[in-house]
Design a protein around this motif. Structure first.
Motif, PDB file in Angstrom:
ATOM      1  N   GLY A   7     -20.808  94.371  81.826  1.00 20.40           N
ATOM      2  CA  GLY A   7     -21.447  94.364  80.498  1.00 20.40           C
ATOM      3  C   GLY A   7     -20.482  94.091  79.359  1.00 20.40           C
ATOM      4  O   GLY A   7     -19.590  93.242  79.445  1.00 20.40           O
ATOM      5  N   GLY A   8     -20.679  94.865  78.274  1.00 16.51           N
ATOM      6  CA  GLY A   8     -19.974  94.625  77.020  1.00 16.51           C
ATOM      7  C   GLY A   8     -18.453  94.607  77.148  1.00 16.51           C
ATOM      8  O   GLY A   8     -17.786  93.849  76.429  1.00 16.51           O
ATOM      9  N   ARG A  11     -17.445  91.177  78.458  1.00 16.57           N
ATOM     10  CA  ARG A  11     -17.768  90.198  77.405  1.00 16.57           C
ATOM     11  C   ARG A  11     -16.744  90.265  76.271  1.00 16.57           C
ATOM     12  O   ARG A  11     -16.167  89.249  75.886  1.00 16.57           O
ATOM     13  CB  ARG A  11     -19.176  90.525  76.876  1.00 16.57           C
ATOM     14  N   ASP A  23     -18.466 100.348  80.725  1.00 15.77           N
ATOM     15  CA  ASP A  23     -19.494 100.694  81.724  1.00 15.77           C
ATOM     16  C   ASP A  23     -19.047 100.151  83.070  1.00 15.77           C
ATOM     17  O   ASP A  23     -18.494  99.051  83.156  1.00 15.77           O
ATOM     18  CB  ASP A  23     -20.843 100.061  81.352  1.00 15.77           C
ATOM     19  N   ARG A  91     -30.082  92.060  84.185  1.00 18.09           N
ATOM     20  CA  ARG A  91     -29.522  92.339  82.854  1.00 18.09           C
ATOM     21  C   ARG A  91     -30.027  91.347  81.801  1.00 18.09           C
ATOM     22  O   ARG A  91     -30.591  90.312  82.139  1.00 18.09           O
ATOM     23  CB  ARG A  91     -27.998  92.364  82.927  1.00 18.09           C
ATOM     24  N   ASP A  92     -29.769  91.672  80.531  1.00 15.34           N
ATOM     25  CA  ASP A  92     -30.411  90.896  79.456  1.00 15.34           C
ATOM     26  C   ASP A  92     -29.835  89.492  79.259  1.00 15.34           C
ATOM     27  O   ASP A  92     -30.551  88.496  79.382  1.00 15.34           O
ATOM     28  CB  ASP A  92     -30.439  91.688  78.126  1.00 15.34           C
ATOM     29  N   ASN A  96     -23.648  89.223  79.096  1.00 15.56           N
ATOM     30  CA  ASN A  96     -23.590  90.653  79.436  1.00 15.56           C
ATOM     31  C   ASN A  96     -23.713  90.874  80.940  1.00 15.56           C
ATOM     32  O   ASN A  96     -23.795  92.008  81.390  1.00 15.56           O
ATOM     33  CB  ASN A  96     -24.739  91.416  78.756  1.00 15.56           C
ATOM     34  N   ASP A 131     -37.941  94.500  79.538  1.00 16.76           N
ATOM     35  CA  ASP A 131     -37.649  95.490  78.500  1.00 16.76           C
ATOM     36  C   ASP A 131     -37.758  94.822  77.127  1.00 16.76           C
ATOM     37  O   ASP A 131     -36.862  94.102  76.705  1.00 16.76           O
ATOM     38  CB  ASP A 131     -36.243  96.071  78.703  1.00 16.76           C
ATOM     39  N   ARG A 134     -35.125  94.260  74.314  1.00 14.90           N
ATOM     40  CA  ARG A 134     -34.141  93.180  74.362  1.00 14.90           C
ATOM     41  C   ARG A 134     -34.356  92.144  73.258  1.00 14.90           C
ATOM     42  O   ARG A 134     -33.415  91.463  72.864  1.00 14.90           O
ATOM     43  CB  ARG A 134     -34.168  92.523  75.741  1.00 14.90           C
ATOM     44  N   ARG A 137     -32.269  93.586  70.729  1.00 11.88           N
ATOM     45  CA  ARG A 137     -30.859  93.502  71.149  1.00 11.88           C
ATOM     46  C   ARG A 137     -30.299  92.100  70.918  1.00 11.88           C
ATOM     47  O   ARG A 137     -29.205  91.939  70.396  1.00 11.88           O
ATOM     48  CB  ARG A 137     -30.716  93.864  72.642  1.00 11.88           C
ATOM     49  N   ARG A 140     -29.682  91.540  67.418  1.00 14.07           N
ATOM     50  CA  ARG A 140     -28.491  92.299  67.002  1.00 14.07           C
ATOM     51  C   ARG A 140     -27.202  91.579  67.429  1.00 14.07           C
ATOM     52  O   ARG A 140     -26.252  91.474  66.651  1.00 14.07           O
ATOM     53  CB  ARG A 140     -28.539  93.713  67.594  1.00 14.07           C
ATOM     54  N   PHE A 141     -27.175  91.093  68.659  1.00 15.13           N
ATOM     55  CA  PHE A 141     -25.974  90.357  69.099  1.00 15.13           C
ATOM     56  C   PHE A 141     -25.794  89.081  68.255  1.00 15.13           C
ATOM     57  O   PHE A 141     -24.668  88.691  67.938  1.00 15.13           O
ATOM     58  CB  PHE A 141     -26.045  90.012  70.591  1.00 15.13           C
ATOM     59  N   ARG A 144     -24.121  90.095  65.192  1.00 10.73           N
ATOM     60  CA  ARG A 144     -22.726  90.465  65.409  1.00 10.73           C
ATOM     61  C   ARG A 144     -21.831  89.239  65.599  1.00 10.73           C
ATOM     62  O   ARG A 144     -20.728  89.181  65.096  1.00 10.73           O
ATOM     63  CB  ARG A 144     -22.616  91.364  66.641  1.00 10.73           C
ATOM     64  N   ARG A 183     -27.956  99.760  64.086  1.00 14.21           N
ATOM     65  CA  ARG A 183     -26.712  99.104  64.535  1.00 14.21           C
ATOM     66  C   ARG A 183     -26.653  97.663  64.003  1.00 14.21           C
ATOM     67  O   ARG A 183     -25.605  97.202  63.562  1.00 14.21           O
ATOM     68  CB  ARG A 183     -26.639  99.088  66.064  1.00 14.21           C
TER      69      ARG A 183
HETATM   70  N1  CTP Z   1     -28.437  96.142  79.354  1.00 15.12           N
HETATM   71  C1  CTP Z   1     -29.556  95.347  79.570  1.00 15.12           C
HETATM   72  N2  CTP Z   1     -30.727  95.603  78.914  1.00 15.12           N
HETATM   73  C2  CTP Z   1     -30.802  96.625  78.015  1.00 15.12           C
HETATM   74  C3  CTP Z   1     -29.677  97.429  77.785  1.00 15.12           C
HETATM   75  C4  CTP Z   1     -28.504  97.156  78.455  1.00 15.12           C
HETATM   76  O1  CTP Z   1     -29.496  94.432  80.361  1.00 15.12           O
HETATM   77  N3  CTP Z   1     -31.943  96.858  77.379  1.00 15.12           N
HETATM   78  C5  CTP Z   1     -27.218  95.880  80.144  1.00 15.12           C
HETATM   79  C6  CTP Z   1     -26.364  94.728  79.638  1.00 15.12           C
HETATM   80  O2  CTP Z   1     -25.750  94.145  80.769  1.00 15.12           O
HETATM   81  C7  CTP Z   1     -25.325  95.415  78.784  1.00 15.12           C
HETATM   82  C8  CTP Z   1     -25.103  96.698  79.561  1.00 15.12           C
HETATM   83  O3  CTP Z   1     -26.376  97.017  80.117  1.00 15.12           O
HETATM   84  O4  CTP Z   1     -24.152  94.659  78.657  1.00 15.12           O
HETATM   85  C9  CTP Z   1     -24.580  97.862  78.717  1.00 15.12           C
HETATM   86  O5  CTP Z   1     -25.464  98.130  77.700  1.00 15.12           O
HETATM   87  P1  CTP Z   1     -25.002  98.684  76.273  1.00 15.12           P
HETATM   88  O6  CTP Z   1     -23.889  99.648  76.451  1.00 15.12           O
HETATM   89  O7  CTP Z   1     -26.214  99.095  75.536  1.00 15.12           O
HETATM   90  O8  CTP Z   1     -24.513  97.369  75.534  1.00 15.12           O
HETATM   91  P2  CTP Z   1     -23.177  96.562  75.531  1.00 15.12           P
HETATM   92  O9  CTP Z   1     -23.436  95.236  76.157  1.00 15.12           O
HETATM   93  O10 CTP Z   1     -22.036  97.351  76.049  1.00 15.12           O
HETATM   94  O11 CTP Z   1     -23.035  96.234  74.003  1.00 15.12           O
HETATM   95  P3  CTP Z   1     -22.512  97.068  72.781  1.00 15.12           P
HETATM   96  O12 CTP Z   1     -21.202  96.426  72.482  1.00 15.12           O
HETATM   97  O13 CTP Z   1     -23.532  96.761  71.743  1.00 15.12           O
HETATM   98  O14 CTP Z   1     -22.459  98.486  73.166  1.00 15.12           O
END
Ligand code: CTP
Length: 407
Positions: A7-8, A11, A23, A91-92, A96, A131, A134, A137, A140-141, A144, A183
């Motif tokens: 994930g983040g 990235r 994570d 995942r989204d 990520n 979900d 997203r 989300r 939001r990305f 950012r 956020r």
């Molecule tokens: N994720 C997803 N769908 C969501 C929430 C999370 O697929 N609704 C997955 C994504 O792979 C994401 C990971 O879970 O990268 C971790 O989620 P989160 O910690 O919420 O986001 P980050 O990607 O780490 O981003 P941030 O920098 O905003 O915390």
């Protein structure tokens, strides 16, 4: 068991950005094995554990399937057989959905790295739609990473539009939505969050009151940008450029909602929009259960921003009413936030971004003059109860008259 960073964290390392939260995903393990290694289970929803020393999150690789509306309607399947690729596909976004082992070997089955280079926010698979959060989300990305040149892939925007049109967004809880909204407002380009939500039709579902501002004209003399929606985006942009806190950014977003209610026949003027907007601001506040300080400031800025702009022309009695409404004696910070929101509103206009805002210092000076009234001499004169209140008000009014004369 194999353990990967996901994930983040992956990235942001590839983007050269600081990594705060890490994570982890664990492939080939059972809950029992995790507990035996001292991991602490968290969350009733998924098999997620906290590392006994670092406290970081470790999730068992899982697949997910939606079984109903909203976030509760999920079934998941976690077992030692679930592969890394199967976990990543749910995942989204592709950016990520990359994983990295302890040697920094990248697993990137859905081409996240390619999309990082192409500056594209692209969904991984149709499972994106499972979900609806997203949609927020991705917006939001986009807010950012807009500064890095990122945008939303056309096919992802289309999927977001389908989700918005399907009614799924209405199943989101206020808490989950607010977390994303708050956020997003704190990102570098919060106006992009609103633009993306609008582009996929989510804005008219989530905040129809903000959506309604687009296409509503204002007088060109004060608003060279004319369109109220465009103005609102500029005000939000200014609030981020000036590093304003969340309260101010929220107030900036909602300050002109009343203009969406003006009958077309009255355009481009918006008489009393400060008052007509209050019920709309209240509705948006409550829809997302915004924190009390955000709710309060949004309502006050909605009601009084025109007073802020006209500060230098206000009669001392009106100035006093304004200061009393803000309780500047006990809440000096809130009045500073009001002034900041007014200044952002003044600068969030095409070509006027660099203008000065003498109203700010004038209002500060007025607040100081009113605060300077000492209560002790009035007590010594024998004033008590409601009469004391009246006497203090009169003294403050005198102080404001003197202030106005010398200013
Ligand atoms: N994720 C997803 N769908 C969501 C929430 C999370 O697929 N609704 C997955 C994504 O792979 C994401 C990971 O879970 O990268 C971790 O989620 P989160 O910690 O919420 O986001 P980050 O990607 O780490 O981003 P941030 O920098 O905003 O915390």
């Amino acid at each position: 068991m194999q353990i990967y960073k996901v994930g983040g964290a992956v990235r942001d390392r590839l983007l050269g950005k600081p990594v705060t939260d890490i994570d982890w995903v664990v492939v080939g393990a059972t809950t029992e094995e995790m507990l035996a290694k001292g991991f602490r289970p968290v969350g009733a929803d998924f098999p997620v554990f906290l590392h006994p020393k670092t406290g970081e999150e470790y999730a068992l690789a899982r697949t997910e399937r939606k079984s109903g509306r909203g976030y509760g309607g999920f079934t998941f399947h976690a077992s030692p057989e679930v592969t890394l690729e199967e976990d990543l596909i749910r995942r989204d976004l592709t950016i990520n959905a990359m994983a990295e082992d302890d040697q920094q070997n990248l697993t990137d089955p859905y081409h996240g790295q390619r999309d990082l280079e192409a500056r594209l926010l692209r969904h991984v698979s149709p499972a994106f739609a499972e979900d609806p959060l997203r949609v927020l989300r991705v917006a939001r990305f986009a807010a950012r990473y807009a500064g890095l040149g990122f945008s939303v892939a056309a096919e992802t925007l289309e999927l977001m539009r389908q989700l918005s049109d399907s009614g799924e967004l209405e199943a989101l809880t206020a808490e989950r939505s607010w977390k994303e909204i708050s956020r997003a407002l704190m990102e570098d380009q919060p106006q992009v969050f609103i633009e993306v939500l609008r582009a996929c039709d989510a804005l008219k579902v989530l905040m129809p009151e903000v959506d309604a501002l687009f296409g509503v004209p204002q007088p060109e003399a004060h608003h060279p940008e004319i369109d109220t929606g465009v103005h609102t985006l500029s005000v939000l942009e200014q609030s981020a450029l000036h590093k304003q806190p969340l309260t101010v950014r929220w107030a900036c977003l909602l300050h002109d909602l009343g203009k969406g209610l003006t009958p077309e026949a009255d355009w481009p003027r918006h008489i009393a929009h400060e008052h007509t907007g209050l019920k709309l601001i209240k509705a948006v506040n409550e829809r997302f259960k915004a924190p009390k300080d955000c709710q309060e400031l949004a309502l006050l800025v909605g009601q009084y921003h025109t007073h802020g702009h006209r500060a230098l022309e206000l009669k001392p009695s009106t100035l006093l009413e304004l200061l009393q409404s803000f309780d500047v004696y006990r809440r000096p910070q809130r009045f500073e936030e009001f002034i900041a929101a007014c200044e952002m509103d003044a600068r969030g206009r095409k070509g006027l971004e660099q203008r000065t805002y003498p109203q700010a210092d004038y209002l500060r000076g007025a607040a100081n003059a009113a605060r300077g009234v000492a209560v002790q001499p009035l007590l010594e004169k024998g004033f008590k109860g409601p009469e004391l209140g009246e006497a203090i008000k009169l003294e403050r009014l005198k102080a404001l008259k003197a202030y106005k004369e010398q200013a």
